[in-house]
Design a protein around this motif. Structure first.
Motif, mmCIF file in Angstrom:
data_model
loop_
_atom_site.group_PDB
_atom_site.id
_atom_site.type_symbol
_atom_site.label_atom_id
_atom_site.label_comp_id
_atom_site.label_asym_id
_atom_site.label_seq_id
_atom_site.Cartn_x
_atom_site.Cartn_y
_atom_site.Cartn_z
ATOM 1 N N SER A 163 15.084 67.924 41.153
ATOM 2 C CA SER A 163 13.972 67.497 41.996
ATOM 3 C C SER A 163 12.769 68.381 41.686
ATOM 4 O O SER A 163 12.888 69.392 40.979
ATOM 5 C CB SER A 163 14.339 67.626 43.481
ATOM 6 O OG SER A 163 14.498 68.994 43.836
ATOM 7 N N PHE A 164 11.607 67.990 42.198
ATOM 8 C CA PHE A 164 10.397 68.796 42.013
ATOM 9 C C PHE A 164 10.620 70.199 42.572
ATOM 10 O O PHE A 164 10.218 71.207 41.985
ATOM 11 C CB PHE A 164 9.233 68.111 42.739
ATOM 12 C CG PHE A 164 7.871 68.569 42.291
ATOM 13 C CD1 PHE A 164 7.137 67.811 41.391
ATOM 14 C CD2 PHE A 164 7.317 69.741 42.771
ATOM 15 C CE1 PHE A 164 5.878 68.226 40.965
ATOM 16 C CE2 PHE A 164 6.063 70.161 42.372
ATOM 17 C CZ PHE A 164 5.338 69.399 41.460
ATOM 18 N N SER A 214 4.593 60.214 44.523
ATOM 19 C CA SER A 214 3.773 59.797 43.378
ATOM 20 C C SER A 214 2.948 58.564 43.709
ATOM 21 O O SER A 214 1.749 58.496 43.384
ATOM 22 C CB SER A 214 4.666 59.516 42.162
ATOM 23 O OG SER A 214 5.380 60.676 41.776
ATOM 24 N N ILE A 220 10.423 61.617 45.003
ATOM 25 C CA ILE A 220 9.346 61.782 44.033
ATOM 26 C C ILE A 220 8.581 60.472 43.866
ATOM 27 O O ILE A 220 7.354 60.462 43.712
ATOM 28 C CB ILE A 220 9.922 62.258 42.687
ATOM 29 C CG1 ILE A 220 10.345 63.727 42.804
ATOM 30 C CG2 ILE A 220 8.910 62.098 41.554
ATOM 31 C CD1 ILE A 220 10.989 64.293 41.565
ATOM 32 N N PHE A 268 5.595 67.651 47.292
ATOM 33 C CA PHE A 268 6.646 67.837 46.288
ATOM 34 C C PHE A 268 7.509 69.050 46.630
ATOM 35 O O PHE A 268 8.734 69.017 46.482
ATOM 36 C CB PHE A 268 6.024 68.034 44.906
ATOM 37 C CG PHE A 268 5.585 66.760 44.236
ATOM 38 C CD1 PHE A 268 6.428 65.669 44.163
ATOM 39 C CD2 PHE A 268 4.320 66.659 43.678
ATOM 40 C CE1 PHE A 268 6.030 64.492 43.532
ATOM 41 C CE2 PHE A 268 3.914 65.489 43.048
ATOM 42 C CZ PHE A 268 4.771 64.408 42.981
ATOM 43 N N THR A 316 6.549 73.528 37.708
ATOM 44 C CA THR A 316 6.546 72.111 38.078
ATOM 45 C C THR A 316 7.067 71.287 36.898
ATOM 46 O O THR A 316 6.898 71.688 35.740
ATOM 47 C CB THR A 316 5.134 71.591 38.431
ATOM 48 O OG1 THR A 316 4.307 71.641 37.257
ATOM 49 C CG2 THR A 316 4.515 72.414 39.546
ATOM 50 N N SER A 369 0.565 62.482 37.856
ATOM 51 C CA SER A 369 0.060 63.798 37.429
ATOM 52 C C SER A 369 -1.148 63.660 36.508
ATOM 53 O O SER A 369 -2.105 64.428 36.610
ATOM 54 C CB SER A 369 1.178 64.582 36.721
ATOM 55 O OG SER A 369 1.576 63.936 35.533
ATOM 56 N N ASP A 398 10.041 68.546 49.553
ATOM 57 C CA ASP A 398 11.165 67.696 49.165
ATOM 58 C C ASP A 398 11.662 66.812 50.308
ATOM 59 O O ASP A 398 12.832 66.433 50.349
ATOM 60 C CB ASP A 398 12.325 68.563 48.643
ATOM 61 C CG ASP A 398 13.122 67.856 47.565
ATOM 62 O OD1 ASP A 398 12.652 66.820 47.074
ATOM 63 O OD2 ASP A 398 14.220 68.330 47.240
ATOM 64 N N LEU A 400 5.940 59.872 38.146
ATOM 65 C CA LEU A 400 5.468 61.259 38.195
ATOM 66 C C LEU A 400 4.441 61.535 37.105
ATOM 67 O O LEU A 400 3.411 62.173 37.348
ATOM 68 C CB LEU A 400 6.662 62.209 38.055
ATOM 69 C CG LEU A 400 6.376 63.701 38.208
ATOM 70 C CD1 LEU A 400 5.774 64.010 39.569
ATOM 71 C CD2 LEU A 400 7.648 64.510 37.996
#
Length: 608
Positions: free
Chosen positions: A579-580, A31, A27, A20, A562, A474, A23, A470
């Motif tokens: 973005s992350f 994921s 994502i 993440f 995050t 997570s 980049d 995502l």
């Protein structure tokens, strides 16, 4: 085998964080990779804990049915409905006027209000309220969403750490502490919380804009052609708000953001700028306007155009009404087109496709003539109005090339009050706890579509697959970490590392550990895990247990680094096009700032 599951879970989580942060991949790809790795690990080699509890595939995939995921996605649809109907355009106008037309000052005022409000209201409804307001403000004043929405989430989280009811994390932690004999009340965390929040606000308002301005590439949504100018005509209708308008210093400022190029009176008299201050606009006046696509769209939405007798002289085959199904689309006249050399009125575009030509854009200058008499040239861009079905007939046509990415529905202003009422009902029911926010959000999203505030296609476009994957990934990581004992192992390691150290050192180590975990696990899970450990650590070093419990609460709220750290981060991820990596760039320094502030102030504040 148990240790293998634990080790591989840590490896997968570390790999996810690195992927993440780099980049390099989207994502969605990362994921899906995380989910695949966890499913292969626990599906091929089943895990059973010492207590006999097995970690099933259903548990790993439970994130895709979690209330948090459903809530976020439904609220995105509700927000789309508010934006599509311009329901909060008036709020944006009022805020802009109150701050004398300074949109950046307006954003700062909103963020301060948000920070104070979030201390007494759960964070999620606060963000739900202000996302549409800021969206409307950004669209009106052409502000970058990239620099607005992350500060909104962060300020809400900072404000939420100042009272017991500021967030669900606080309430869970205070409840656990009271059960363990540590008495904490409504304002037990307010003093230190205000200090940390003020320092955090200063970072968000003064430093964070510079951090976020470093990104060179803006999102596609911010790169559209709204800034380009079209030439079009507007006939002043008997019920127009422009009737009685007078020029000031030779121009009509109330027509802004449109500029009046030529005025043709009802008797055929043509007037050019600058205009005499004694001139008064009357019904039947034809205004040749220069403005952006959004300017024309606002005029259509406010019924300033008669769609039954549009300015290009055409007569539509069916009654027209501005709404979700009526769109503005740009189209280019192709080289060698049959329409080349014809005037707009007699080009046949209107009759052939049942669309209306509202404006023309050309690289070279055009004469001061009515829209209907402009002769089309190859390369001209036309601003067309029509329904989705009308534009379907232009696809594949070689004479006029439709720019489908430019299609944008005209806001159904007649639905704006209804959309606002639906939104207010969601906020009130959620804030008062009458019904869960997940229920309110889903019901609100369905009502937005059912009552015509937006179409099914618009609702589908509001669905964000990045957030969907995502959140699922997570929650799967957090489930695996807790089930394998990884979270407990981290807590025990912290206790062992702090053995024999002074109270200020121990509380700082505790804060850092919880702040890291809250960005990987849910903040509620981090708080629930560490409250008992923190109270035990305080008693071991002879420090006030209240101070250590408060440290866990503050650290559990440091979910800035995050997007998966907190629900409000996920809610702003789509509107801000983040973005992350953006959260790491802007949020990790804030975690450091809050941690350092706590480490310096806590020994003095709690007399450690």
């Amino acid at each position: 085998m148990d240790s293998i599951h634990l080790i591989l879970t840590f490896v997968i989580i570390a790999g996810a964080v690195i992927a993440f942060a780099l980049d390099r991949f989207s994502i969605e790809v990362v994921s899906l990779g995380i989910l695949s790795a966890l499913l292969v690990l626990f599906g091929t080699f089943p895990y059973t804990s010492d207590s006999g509890a097995a970690l099933s595939i259903d548990q790993l995939l439970a994130g895709f049915s979690s209330p948090a995921l459903v809530t976020v996605l439904a609220l995105l649809i509700v927000g789309k409905g508010l934006f599509a109907t311009d329901a909060l355009e008036g709020v944006a106008d009022i805020i802009g006027r109150m701050n004398r037309g300074n949109p950046k000052l307006a954003v700062v005022v909103i963020l301060i209000v948000v920070g104070v409000t979030s201390a007494f209201l759960n964070n999620t409804p606060v963000v739900v309220i202000f996302i549409p307001v800021l969206t409307s403000l950004a669209a009106r004043y052409r502000l970058s969403p990239y620099q607005i929405f992350m500060p909104l989430s962060f300020v809400t989280i900072l404000g939420g750490m100042t009272t017991m009811i500021g967030s669900s994390t606080n309430m869970i932690a205070v409840g656990l502490a009271n059960q363990l004999g540590v008495k904490m009340g409504f304002f037990s965390i307010t003093g230190m919380g205000v200090i940390l929040a003020v320092v955090g606000y200063l970072y968000v308002l003064l430093v964070m804009p510079r951090v976020l301005s470093g990104r060179k590439a803006e999102v596609k949504a911010a790169e559209d052609t709204d800034g380009t100018q079209f030439v079009g005509d507007l006939v002043v209708l008997p019920n127009s708000r422009f009737i009685g308008e007078r020029p000031r210093s030779g121009f009509f400022p109330d027509l802004a953001p449109m500029a009046l190029h030529v005025l043709t009176r009802a008797d055929g008299t043509t007037l050019l700028p600058p205009y005499d201050d004694s001139l008064v606009l009357a019904p039947g006046d034809r205004l040749q306007l220069i403005g952006t696509r959004k300017g024309f769209m606002d005029l259509i939405a406010k019924s300033e155009f008669d769609l039954a007798a549009p300015p290009d002289g055409s007569l539509p085959r069916d009654p027209r009404k501005a709404g979700p199904r009526y769109q503005l689309v740009e189209a280019v006249v192709a080289p060698g087109s049959m329409f080349e050399g014809r005037t707009v009125r007699f080009s046949g575009i209107q009759a052939r496709f049942n669309v209306t030509v509202f404006g023309v854009r050309r690289k070279s200058r055009m004469g001061r003539i009515p829209l209907t008499y402009i002769r089309l040239e190859a390369g001209d861009t036309l601003l067309l109005g029509g329904t989705e079905e009308d534009f379907a007939s232009t696809r594949g046509n070689h004479d006029i090339l439709l720019l489908e990415h430019s299609a944008e529905p005209v806001p159904p202003r007649d639905k704006s009050i209804l959309a606002a009422l639906i939104f207010m009902a969601i906020v009130i029911l959620s804030a008062t706890g009458i019904s869960p926010i997940a229920v309110n959000a889903v019901a609100g999203a369905v009502m937005m579509v059912a009552f015509g505030c937006l179409t099914l296609q618009q609702a589908a476009r509001a669905f964000d697959r990045q957030i969907f994957l995502l959140i699922g990934a997570s929650i799967a990581m957090a489930t695996a970490l807790e089930a394998t004992g990884g979270a407990r192992l981290i807590a025990e390691t912290v206790v062992n590392l702090s053995g024999g150290a002074s109270a200020p050192v121990v509380i700082t180590i505790l804060f850092i550990t919880v702040a890291i975990l809250t960005n990987l696990l849910s903040n509620n899970a981090a708080a629930a895990l560490f409250i008992p450990i923190a109270i035990n650590m305080a008693r071991q070093v002879g420090a006030p247990p209240e101070a250590f419990a408060a440290a866990v609460i503050y650290a559990a709220n440091c979910s800035f680094a995050t997007p998966i750290g907190y629900q409000t981060n996920l809610m702003v991820m789509g509107p801000g096009h983040y973005s992350f990596r953006d959260f790491i760039r802007a949020g990790f320094p804030l975690v450091l700032v809050v941690t350092i502030t706590f480490a310096l102030v806590a020994p003095w504040y709690y007399d450690l």
